[in-house]
Design a protein around this motif. Structure first.
Motif, PDB file in Angstrom:
ATOM      1  N   TYR A  50       1.046  -1.082  -0.291  1.00 19.30           N
ATOM      2  CA  TYR A  50       0.098  -0.094  -0.148  1.00 19.30           C
ATOM      3  C   TYR A  50       0.878   1.630  -0.021  1.00 19.30           C
ATOM      4  O   TYR A  50       1.282   1.841   0.727  1.00 19.30           O
ATOM      5  N   THR A  51       0.871   2.186  -0.780  1.00 12.08           N
ATOM      6  CA  THR A  51       1.612   2.863  -1.328  1.00 12.08           C
ATOM      7  C   THR A  51       0.923   4.295  -1.941  1.00 12.08           C
ATOM      8  O   THR A  51      -0.095   4.241  -2.333  1.00 12.08           O
ATOM      9  N   ASN A  52       1.296   5.300  -2.171  1.00 14.78           N
ATOM     10  CA  ASN A  52       0.943   6.653  -2.605  1.00 14.78           C
ATOM     11  C   ASN A  52       1.968   6.974  -4.123  1.00 14.78           C
ATOM     12  O   ASN A  52       3.019   5.919  -3.511  1.00 14.78           O
ATOM     13  N   GLU A  53       1.434   7.630  -4.501  1.00 13.06           N
ATOM     14  CA  GLU A  53       2.361   8.158  -6.163  1.00 13.06           C
ATOM     15  C   GLU A  53       2.616   9.668  -6.097  1.00 13.06           C
ATOM     16  O   GLU A  53       1.936   9.948  -5.707  1.00 13.06           O
ATOM     17  N   HIS A  54       3.989  10.315  -6.276  1.00 16.47           N
ATOM     18  CA  HIS A  54       4.395  11.360  -6.671  1.00 16.47           C
ATOM     19  C   HIS A  54       3.914  12.169  -8.072  1.00 16.47           C
ATOM     20  O   HIS A  54       3.298  11.203  -9.053  1.00 16.47           O
ATOM     21  N   PRO A  55       2.595  13.493  -8.323  1.00 13.91           N
ATOM     22  CA  PRO A  55       1.940  13.508  -9.652  1.00 13.91           C
ATOM     23  C   PRO A  55       2.815  13.639 -10.207  1.00 13.91           C
ATOM     24  O   PRO A  55       2.128  13.061 -11.783  1.00 13.91           O
ATOM     25  N   SER A  56       3.970  13.577 -10.176  1.00 12.32           N
ATOM     26  CA  SER A  56       5.026  13.619 -11.667  1.00 12.32           C
ATOM     27  C   SER A  56       5.899  12.867 -12.045  1.00 12.32           C
ATOM     28  O   SER A  56       6.227  12.634 -13.444  1.00 12.32           O
TER      29      SER A  56
END
Lengths: 509, 322
Positions: A50-56
């Protein structure tokens, strides 16, 4: 009668289901999960990550980095990219009780909160199965200790290396300075003189431009040997609160002068990133303080229209003439891996995390695969593909994106920068102030910090901003200090000192 | 025992008979309106599931909420969080800001849509009227983030507002750092945003006024203003009261988003409201129990407001909610 009763029964049932949803998992749930997952022999277990991402650099499931992680951990990854804001998504997931096996924790205090709540595995309980982490901790005890909770547990994996990407420094327009024969200021008095000079040459300019309003004082305060927050004075071996100190007043005085003479944007309190970028790109501001990567970002973008545009790093001006030049240390990273206590694959995840602390894991997660993504000659690694920037590398391989590393070899990025940025990294390091340690607080302390601390933060931000824009006269500084003390600054300083003490005494093994 | 038995039997017989009759008539009633009930069921379910069931969560205001243990197993702490809030140094300021911002918003924002609807109603050119109406409710659909950044840009030292007033010989001002201007900026932008949208309900009420009344008034020789005063206004009065009562209930419920986007440290003294405080202390710092306690506190006050307004409306013999 049955006719009437049944709708009620359905209703009660629905409510019961709803209530059950908000409960934590009972032990029976966990047991059935084990059976359902039933690790078939020989095959790699599947880990929910479970993680998130950088929009770039939006996530691509086919990224090389996930293959590397699967290989290193002898596992399959079932990836979940959480919605933003990540903190809130994470809360919902924890509250649901159905935790993924491996989580990206955005910072130590979040990890400690969930850890205290009983949701996360204490990595130190498994330290016997983590030989690589053990060796690593002997090499980097400070980094390891920083992650510990108030009672000496490690709910989040430490990390080192990637923090360099967050380095902040002063930058100036070299071309403009050269054109007018200006010299780089060595202290804030000289900075004032240079800004005045620039203002007289460009009357419509705001020579010193920055974003984030009064938050930027966090970056300025170390020049004056103080801080915008509670900080540890390594020389005197004590905790203090910066914004009530005389040195801080000196900083505020400077900014007050800058504001009244138009040397900083008159709407600096509401200047956001886009507006600041405009200031820097339109020749409105010539000196700024921000992330090191901005050097390439601004130079590349602005040279298209103005080939002379050159933004370079400069040494941090000292607060007082003759003082040591010290810069704010932003080059740290507080995110890491956490493991859910409900996981059925704790051993696998532990093994994976341990692998990220091995030299082999570091090389793989920083450089990829030898002779496939990089070559090595005389101990110097080189990327095989022609990446323009670390962003390019991230988008192509996923390497150095969120939660894909613990121990990062920053040379992997360094080799991709322009000479200007490389030089900035070389020069920047000599001015580093010691990193302010982040002690872990107990839930009771955390509550005081949240509630009483908030009143202090609010009063500080409000009054400091007023002093700068001249709404409050600086002759009232002593009254302000008194007001802050009345709000209980000392109590919070004590809490920090106590928590720091605990951290120093904590046993690592 | 023997003597009592017949009586008991009698009593139960009466009881069963009565309850039988009761159920019979209830069944009949239900049967008669079963299609209506079926129509109503989704609404009922919606409220039960999405509005009443989550209310159970407010108990965390009285508990030391532990995310992982969940609502039921966290420990009770009584009124601790309410006490902390009331004793916090910002309490009075927050309450005053929240109330004043909401009150001004009500005071100035409530009559505008009414006047606007009445003015629109007087327009005779249908195309122009439609055009104006459509144009006026467009801002309602612009996201608050966009509205806030428009305001910041317009009011910046070099923004359009300062340029305009400099033509009039007034010194440009930095509006966003003037605490005394915050409420004016907020309320006027709210009015601009929602005026057209809120006028819709009055325009709808206007269509229900019988044209015969106007014809009769014409014959009696009433002028435009007399018709407005004696027919139009009384015609939409019920709608005005209902909307007014609902708005009073919302006085403390000022949108968090816009205040948060518009305020900065210098304007805290007039701009910091309870919801922005809850955001900073409760959500950013993860104090859910504290945030819930404040939310509940606010809810109780809002409820009192609504109840009071309704009572007053009833008292004056006007339309009321219940």
């Amino acid at each position: 009668m049955r006719n009437i009763k049944s709708p009620f029964m359905i209703m009660m049932f629905l409510l019961a289901v709803l209530a059950a949803c908000s409960d934590s998992p009972s032990s029976s749930d966990v047991e059935t999960d084990v059976e359902a997952n039933g690790e078939s022999d020989g095959e790699r277990p599947t880990i929910e990550f479970y993680t998130n991402e950088h929009p770039s650099w939006p996530t691509d499931e086919d990224w090389l980095v996930f293959d590397l992680m699967e290989e290193g951990g002898q596992m399959n990854i079932d990836l979940t990219i959480a919605a933003e804001p990540y903190g809130e998504s994470l809360n919902l997931t924890v509250a649901s009780g159905e935790l993924p096996d491996l989580l990206r924790m955005p910072n130590y205090s979040t990890a400690n909160r969930y850890g205290n709540d009983g949701a996360l595995v204490n990595l130190l309980d498994h330290i016997d199965d983590m030989p690589n982490l053990q060796t690593w901790m002997e090499e980097f005890p400070e980094a390891a200790r920083a992650t510990l909770s108030h009672d000496g547990k490690m709910f989040i994996s430490p990390n080192i290396g990637i923090g360099e990407t967050n380095r902040m420094l002063y930058m100036y327009r070299q071309d403009i300075f050269a054109e007018h024969g200006l010299e780089i200021p060595e202290n804030w008095d000289e900075l004032y003189a240079v800004l005045k000079e620039l203002k007289s040459i460009y009357p419509d300019s705001y020579p010193l431009g920055f974003r984030n309003g009064t938050d930027k004082l966090e970056s300025f305060a170390p020049n004056f040997g103080t801080s915008l927050n509670y900080y540890y004075d390594h020389e005197k071996d004590e905790w203090r609160y910066g914004p009530i100190e005389d040195n801080f007043r000196a900083l505020v005085e400077h900014l007050n002068t800058f504001f009244s003479e138009g040397l900083i944007p008159s709407d600096f309190l509401s200047t956001d990133t886009a507006q600041w970028q405009e200031l820097m790109s339109t020749g409105t501001s010539f000196i700024t303080q921000d992330y090191i990567g901005r050097i390439d970002e601004f130079n590349l973008a602005n040279r298209e229209t103005n080939p002379d545009y050159t933004l370079l790093n400069m040494a941090p001006p000292a607060g007082f003439p003759g003082d040591e030049q010290v810069a704010y240390s932003a080059h740290k990273n507080e995110s890491g891996y956490s493991v859910a206590v409900t996981s059925d694959h704790i051993d696998t995840v532990i093994q994976y995390i341990d692998w990220t602390f091995s030299e082999e894991g570091r090389d793989a997660l920083s450089w990829g695969v030898q002779d496939e993504t990089y070559t090595e000659e005389n101990g110097e690694k080189q990327w095989m593909k022609d990446y323009q920037s670390p962003a390019d590398l991230r988008n192509d391989t996923g390497i150095s994106t969120y939660a894909t590393y613990s121990w990062f070899d920053y040379d992997a990025h360094m080799s991709l920068f322009s000479d200007e940025v490389k030089q900035a990294y070389e020069e920047g390091r000599q001015y580093d102030e010691p990193i302010v340690p982040v002690p872990a607080f107990s839930p009771e302390e955390q509550e005081v910090i949240a509630i009483q601390g908030e009143a202090i933060i609010k009063h500080r931000d409000e009054q400091i901003a007023k002093f700068i824009i001249g709404d409050r006269d600086l002759s009232e500084w002593d009254d302000y200090v008194k007001e802050m003390e009345d709000l209980g600054v000392q109590q919070l300083v004590d809490i920090h000192a106590e928590a720091y003490q605990r951290m120093q005494e904590a046993e690592l093994n | 025992m023997d003597q009592l038995e017949p009586r008991e039997q009698e009593r139960t017989a009466v009881k069963t008979k009565r309850s039988k009759e009761y159920y019979k008539s209830l069944r009949k009633k239900l049967n008669n309106s079963k299609y209506l009930l079926i129509l109503f069921a989704p609404v009922l379910l919606y409220y039960l599931i999405f509005h009443y069931a989550p209310m159970f969560g407010v108990v965390i205001a009285f508990k030391d909420y532990n995310l992982f243990k969940g609502v039921l197993e966290s420990e009770w702490v009584g009124l601790k969080y309410f006490q902390i809030f009331i004793e916090s140094p910002d309490f009075l300021n927050l309450l005053r800001n929240t109330f004043l911002l909401g009150f001004y918003n009500f005071l100035f924002g409530f009559p505008v849509p009414i006047i606007f609807a009445l003015l629109l109603n007087e327009l005779k050119n249908m195309y122009f009227k439609r055009f104006v109406q459509t144009l006026s409710y467009l801002p309602h659909f612009i996201s608050n983030v966009v509205v806030a950044s428009m305001i910041v840009v317009f009011l910046s030292p070099s923004g359009i507002v300062n340029r305009m007033i400099s033509y009039l010989g007034i010194e440009p001002m930095n509006w966003m750092i003037m605490p005394e201007m915050f409420r004016t900026i907020f309320v006027s932008s709210e009015i601009w945003q929602h005026m057209g949208w809120e006028a819709i309900i009055y325009l709808a009420a206007l269509t229900s006024i019988s044209p015969q009344l106007y014809e009769a008034a014409d014959i009696d020789g009433a002028g435009r203003f007399a018709k407005l005063w004696y027919i139009t206004l009384p015609g939409i009065l019920p709608a005005i009261f209902i909307v007014g009562i609902l708005n009073i209930g919302k006085v403390l419920e000022i949108g968090f988003e816009k205040v948060f986007l518009l305020y900065n440290p210098v304007t805290y003294e007039t701009a910091d409201i309870i919801s922005t405080y809850v955001y900073r202390v409760g959500l950013v710092q993860g104090n859910y129990s504290y945030a819930t306690a404040i939310g509940l506190f606010l809810g109780v006050i809002s409820f009192t407001f609504l109840f009071g307004a309704n009572y007053l409306a009833k008292r004056f013999g006007q339309e009321s909610l219940w």
